[in-house]
Design a protein around this motif. Structure first.
Motif, PDB file in Angstrom:
ATOM      1  N   GLY A 160      11.096  -4.833   5.918  1.00 31.89           N
ATOM      2  CA  GLY A 160       9.656  -5.069   6.037  1.00 31.89           C
ATOM      3  C   GLY A 160       8.864  -3.811   6.333  1.00 31.89           C
ATOM      4  O   GLY A 160       7.655  -3.889   6.560  1.00 31.89           O
ATOM      5  N   LYS A 161       9.509  -2.658   6.357  1.00 30.65           N
ATOM      6  CA  LYS A 161       8.797  -1.403   6.630  1.00 30.65           C
ATOM      7  C   LYS A 161       9.195  -0.361   5.578  1.00 30.65           C
ATOM      8  O   LYS A 161      10.327  -0.341   5.118  1.00 30.65           O
ATOM      9  N   TRP A 162       8.255   0.537   5.268  1.00 25.69           N
ATOM     10  CA  TRP A 162       8.508   1.525   4.211  1.00 25.69           C
ATOM     11  C   TRP A 162       8.553   2.953   4.723  1.00 25.69           C
ATOM     12  O   TRP A 162       8.497   3.886   3.938  1.00 25.69           O
ATOM     13  N   ASN A 163       8.596   3.122   6.056  1.00 28.28           N
ATOM     14  CA  ASN A 163       8.625   4.496   6.563  1.00 28.28           C
ATOM     15  C   ASN A 163       9.914   5.203   6.132  1.00 28.28           C
ATOM     16  O   ASN A 163      10.944   4.579   5.890  1.00 28.28           O
ATOM     17  N   GLN A 164       9.838   6.531   6.075  1.00 27.59           N
ATOM     18  CA  GLN A 164      10.995   7.319   5.637  1.00 27.59           C
ATOM     19  C   GLN A 164      12.071   7.278   6.719  1.00 27.59           C
ATOM     20  O   GLN A 164      11.898   7.879   7.779  1.00 27.59           O
ATOM     21  N   ALA A 165      13.142   6.596   6.433  1.00 23.06           N
ATOM     22  CA  ALA A 165      14.223   6.540   7.424  1.00 23.06           C
ATOM     23  C   ALA A 165      15.038   7.832   7.345  1.00 23.06           C
ATOM     24  O   ALA A 165      14.965   8.570   6.363  1.00 23.06           O
ATOM     25  N   PHE A 166      15.792   8.100   8.401  1.00 23.46           N
ATOM     26  CA  PHE A 166      16.639   9.294   8.418  1.00 23.46           C
ATOM     27  C   PHE A 166      18.012   8.942   7.863  1.00 23.46           C
ATOM     28  O   PHE A 166      18.478   7.816   8.046  1.00 23.46           O
ATOM     29  N   GLY A 169       0.796  -1.231   0.000  1.00 20.31           N
ATOM     30  CA  GLY A 169       0.000   0.000   0.000  1.00 20.31           C
ATOM     31  C   GLY A 169       0.826   1.277   0.000  1.00 20.31           C
ATOM     32  O   GLY A 169       0.312   2.352   0.309  1.00 20.31           O
ATOM     33  N   TYR A 170       2.125   1.189  -0.307  1.00 22.11           N
ATOM     34  CA  TYR A 170       2.968   2.383  -0.393  1.00 22.11           C
ATOM     35  C   TYR A 170       3.469   2.536  -1.831  1.00 22.11           C
ATOM     36  O   TYR A 170       3.210   1.694  -2.682  1.00 22.11           O
ATOM     37  N   ASP A 171       4.223   3.593  -2.056  1.00 24.92           N
ATOM     38  CA  ASP A 171       4.847   3.786  -3.367  1.00 24.92           C
ATOM     39  C   ASP A 171       6.270   4.265  -3.105  1.00 24.92           C
ATOM     40  O   ASP A 171       6.571   5.457  -3.207  1.00 24.92           O
ATOM     41  N   TYR A 172       7.117   3.328  -2.768  1.00 25.93           N
ATOM     42  CA  TYR A 172       8.463   3.622  -2.265  1.00 25.93           C
ATOM     43  C   TYR A 172       9.289   4.479  -3.225  1.00 25.93           C
ATOM     44  O   TYR A 172      10.006   5.382  -2.826  1.00 25.93           O
ATOM     45  N   ASN A 173       9.223   4.158  -4.517  1.00 29.01           N
ATOM     46  CA  ASN A 173      10.051   4.870  -5.497  1.00 29.01           C
ATOM     47  C   ASN A 173       9.336   6.042  -6.160  1.00 29.01           C
ATOM     48  O   ASN A 173       9.871   6.623  -7.104  1.00 29.01           O
ATOM     49  N   ASN A 174       8.114   6.327  -5.687  1.00 29.58           N
ATOM     50  CA  ASN A 174       7.314   7.407  -6.277  1.00 29.58           C
ATOM     51  C   ASN A 174       7.135   7.240  -7.794  1.00 29.58           C
ATOM     52  O   ASN A 174       7.357   8.160  -8.568  1.00 29.58           O
ATOM     53  N   TRP A 175       6.742   6.067  -8.192  1.00 31.70           N
ATOM     54  CA  TRP A 175       6.506   5.826  -9.611  1.00 31.70           C
ATOM     55  C   TRP A 175       5.067   6.132 -10.005  1.00 31.70           C
ATOM     56  O   TRP A 175       4.768   6.316 -11.182  1.00 31.70           O
ATOM     57  N   LEU A 176       4.165   6.084  -9.025  1.00 27.43           N
ATOM     58  CA  LEU A 176       2.757   6.281  -9.360  1.00 27.43           C
ATOM     59  C   LEU A 176       2.519   7.756  -9.704  1.00 27.43           C
ATOM     60  O   LEU A 176       3.108   8.637  -9.064  1.00 27.43           O
ATOM     61  N   PRO A 177       1.665   8.027 -10.711  1.00 30.66           N
ATOM     62  CA  PRO A 177       1.548   9.399 -11.236  1.00 30.66           C
ATOM     63  C   PRO A 177       1.148  10.421 -10.174  1.00 30.66           C
ATOM     64  O   PRO A 177       1.575  11.566 -10.235  1.00 30.66           O
ATOM     65  N   TRP A 178       0.306  10.024  -9.192  1.00 30.35           N
ATOM     66  CA  TRP A 178      -0.136  10.999  -8.186  1.00 30.35           C
ATOM     67  C   TRP A 178       0.978  11.293  -7.173  1.00 30.35           C
ATOM     68  O   TRP A 178       0.847  12.189  -6.364  1.00 30.35           O
ATOM     69  N   ASN A 179       2.097  10.554  -7.241  1.00 29.19           N
ATOM     70  CA  ASN A 179       3.225  10.854  -6.351  1.00 29.19           C
ATOM     71  C   ASN A 179       4.379  11.542  -7.076  1.00 29.19           C
ATOM     72  O   ASN A 179       5.413  11.835  -6.468  1.00 29.19           O
ATOM     73  N   ASN A 180       4.265  11.701  -8.389  1.00 31.02           N
ATOM     74  CA  ASN A 180       5.378  12.314  -9.113  1.00 31.02           C
ATOM     75  C   ASN A 180       4.906  13.373 -10.114  1.00 31.02           C
ATOM     76  O   ASN A 180       5.476  13.503 -11.208  1.00 31.02           O
TER      77      ASN A 180
END
Lengths: 464, 50
Positions: free
Chosen positions: A374-380, A18-29
Motif C-alpha cells: 500500500g506504499k510506494w516509497n523507495q525501499a532499501f 499519484g506515483y509512477d512506480y515503474n517510471n513509465w511516464l515520459p517525464w520520469n524516463n
C-alpha cells in the motif's frame, strides 16, 4: 529488478496513487517510451482509481475485484468459442469445445489473472467470429469492419496478436476478398489508433510504444530464453494432456479446409512463436482456444458416424480424471504467497513507514510486489552490490528515513545475516512474522528451481 | 439419501439435456469464481518447466 508478475497492477495502482512506480511516464524516463501498451494498464488505472474513490484501500480486496472482473470477462472465451465452433462444425463439436474451454485445467486459473496473453483471447475470438459471420452472411461490410476493430483491440492488449491479423490477411488474400480485407484493415487501424491514444497524449506521436516494444524484442530475442523450434509443439501436446492432445493435433490438420478461417491466423501465430527464440509457456496461450476449436471440429469429422472405440473412450476418461485433478489444484492455489503475504503484513502495520529487503547473499534481488504494502516509497535493498555498510552510511546522514521493518528473504544463512545486520547497524531486531510459501510454490520450486521458494522473515527494527 | 441423490442427478441430467451450454457456463463460472477467491501472482503464468 521488479517482479514482472505484478507489472500491470503495480504500474496502474501507483498512477492511481499519484506515483509512477515503474517510471513509465515520459517525464520520469527522459522521454523514452517503455515499450508497454498503455491500454490494458490504463483500464486498470481507471478501475483502481474508482476503487480508491469508493474507499476500497485494501490491496487484497482490490485484487478480488480485479480477479472477479476478469472471471466474468473470460466467460466470453467459452461463449464465442462455442459460437465459432457451431458455425464451422456441428452442435456436438461446439458443446465439446465449450466443455474444454470452460474446464481445461489451466484455463479458469489463467482467466482471473492480469495475463495479457489470455485477456487478448476474447477480442481475437470475436474478430474471428465476425469474419466468419461476414463470410456466411453475404459479406456484410459491418462484419468485416467489426472483425478488424476487435483485432485492433486484441493487438492493443497483446502486441503479438498482430500475427493473427497477418494470418487473417493471408486467408482473405487466398479467398480473393480484397475489399473485405481493406474494410477489416480500416477497422483494425481505427481501433488500434484509438486504443493507443495514450502515445499521442504523452509523446505527441502515434504508435511509439509498439515501436519501442518491437525494437526491444528484436534486440533481446535471446536475452531471456533461447529455446528450440519444437518447444511449443511439446507444450501444446503436454498441456492438453495426451492422448487427447494427439486427437486434437490430428483434428487440427484434418479441419484445415473447413476451419481455414481460424487455422491460418492461429498457425501463423504459432509458427512465429516457434521461430522466435524467446519462448515461455504463457506466450502460446492465445493459440490454445483456436487449436481446441479447430482440433475438435477436425476430430469430429474423423469420428463422424462412428461409435467411440474402447481406446478412445478410455483416453477421454483419462483426460477428464487428470484434468479435474489439475483444475482443482490450480484453481485453489495461492502462488508467490510469501512475497505477497510479507508485503500485505506490512500494509496491516500502523507504524509501517518503509522497509529494508535483505538479500545480502544474492547478486540480483527480485523485488516483492509493493502493491500489497500500500506504499510506494523507495525501499532499501541490501544485496551484494549494496552491503549493510553502505546502507548504514546513508541512513546516518538521513536518520528520518530509517525504516521500521526489515525483511530477510530465503533461508540461506539467514541467522548469520541477521546477526551481521545487528552487528553492523547496532539495531535491535524483534521477530514479528514469517511469511511462508504455499505448497504449490514449493512444488513448482521442486519441478524447476528457477521458481523461487523463499520464506520471508520479518523483523521490527528498534534503533539504538 | 440415495433417493435424493437419484433425484438430484436426474434433475441435473435433465437440465443439461435441455440447456447444455448454460450448464457448461455455470460450471465454468463456478471454477473461475473459485480461482477468484485464491490469490494469484498477477500477470505471468508461473513458469512450470522452463
Amino acid at each position: 529488478m521488479h517482479d514482472d508478475h505484478f507489472l500491470v497492477i503495480e504500474a496502474a495502482q501507483s498512477w492511481a496513487d499519484g506515483y509512477d512506480y515503474n517510471n513509465w511516464l515520459p517525464w520520469n524516463n527522459s522521454g523514452k517510451p517503455s515499450g508497454h501498451s498503455w491500454f490494458y494498464v490504463g483500464l486498470h488505472f481507471f478501475l483502481l482509481k474508482a476503487l480508491n474513490f469508493i474507499g476500497l484501500d485494501d490491496p487484497q480486496g482490490k485484487m478480488v475485484v480485479v480477479r472477479f472482473l476478469h472471471a466474468i470477462y473470460s466467460m466470453g472465451v467459452i461463449v464465442f468459442g462455442y459460437r465459432i465452433a457451431r458455425r464451422l462444425g456441428s452442435e456436438k463439436d461446439a458443446i465439446r469445445v465449450a466443455w474444454l474451454l470452460a474446464l481445461m485445467w489451466f484455463i479458469p486459473s489463467s482467466s482471473v489473472r492480469n495475463l495479457v496473453e489470455w485477456v487478448c483471447v476474447v477480442p481475437l475470438l470475436l474478430s474471428s467470429l465476425y469474419l466468419i459471420k461476414a463470410e456466411q452472411e453475404g459479406n456484410r461490410q459491418r462484419h468485416f469492419i467489426l472483425s478488424g476493430v476487435f483485432a485492433g483491440i486484441a493487438m492493443s492488449i497483446r502486441f503479438q496478436s498482430l500475427f493473427f491479423l497477418a494470418g487473417t490477411g493471408l486467408y482473405l488474400l487466398y479467398r480473393g476478398k480484397i475489399k473485405g480485407g481493406l474494410l477489416l484493415a480500416t477497422g483494425f487501424v481505427m481501433a488500434f489508433f484509438i486504443t493507443q491514444g495514450a502515445d499521442l497524449i504523452f509523446y505527441h506521436r502515434p504508435f511509439v510504444e509498439v515501436t519501442e516494444y518491437i525494437q526491444y524484442n528484436l534486440l533481446n530475442a535471446t536475452t531471456y530464453f533461447d529455446r528450440p523450434w519444437y518447444q511449443y509443439l511439446l507444450t501444446v501436446g503436454g498441456m492438453l494432456i495426451p492422448p487427447v492432445s494427439i486427437f486434437l493435433i490430428i483434428g487440427y490438420c484434418k479441419a484445415w479446409k473447413k476451419a481455414l478461417v481460424i487455422i491460418l491466423p492461429s498457425l501463423v501465430f504459432f509458427l512465429f512463436h516457434s521461430w522466435f527464440p524467446n519462448k515461455q509457456e504463457r506466450f502460446i496461450l492465445p493459440f490454445i482456444p483456436f487449436f481446441i476449436i479447430a482440433g475438435t471440429i477436425g476430430w469430429g469429422m474423423i469420428r463422424e458416424g462412428k461409435l467411440m472405440s474402447k481406446a478412445e473412450l478410455f483416453s477421454w476418461r483419462f483426460f477428464w480424471v487428470l484434468n479435474t485433478a489439475g483444475l482443482l489444484v490450480l484453481s485453489t492455489t495461492y502462488s508467490k504467497r510469501s512475497m505477497t503475504e510479507a508485503m500485505y503484513y506490512l500494509y496491516q502495520q500502523p507504524d509501517f513507514n518503509n522497509f529494508i529487503m535483505e538479500v545480502s547473499h544474492r547478486d540480483s534481488p527480485q523485488w516483492p510486489p509493493q502493491f500489497y504494502s500500500g506504499k510506494w516509497n523507495q525501499a532499501f535493498c541490501i544485496y551484494k552490490e549494496y552491503p549493510t555498510e553502505r546502507f548504514i552510511t546513508y541512513i546516518r546522514q538521513h536518520p528520518s528515513e530509517y525504516p521500521h521493518y526489515i525483511l530477510f528473504f530465503q533461508e540461506d544463512h539467514v541467522w548469520n545475516r541477521i546477526a551481521k545486520f545487528k552487528k553492523v547497524t547496532g539495531a535491535e531486531l524483534t521477530f514479528v512474522h514469517k511469511a511462508t510459501p504455499s505448497w504449490f510454490d514449493a512444488l513448482l520450486h521442486w519441478l524447476n528451481p528457477r521458481n523461487k521458494n523463499e520464506p520471508v522473515y520479518i523483523f521490527k527494527i528498534a534503533e539504538k | 439419501m440415495h433417493y435424493l441423490q437419484f433425484c438430484a442427478m436426474n434433475a441435473i441430467k435433465r437440465f443439461y439435456n435441455e440447456h447444455p451450454l448454460r450448464t457448461i457456463l455455470a460450471l465454468g463460472l463456478f471454477f473461475r469464481l473459485i480461482a477468484v477467491v485464491f490469490p494469484k501472482d498477477s500477470e505471468c503464468m508461473t513458469i512450470i518447466f522452463w
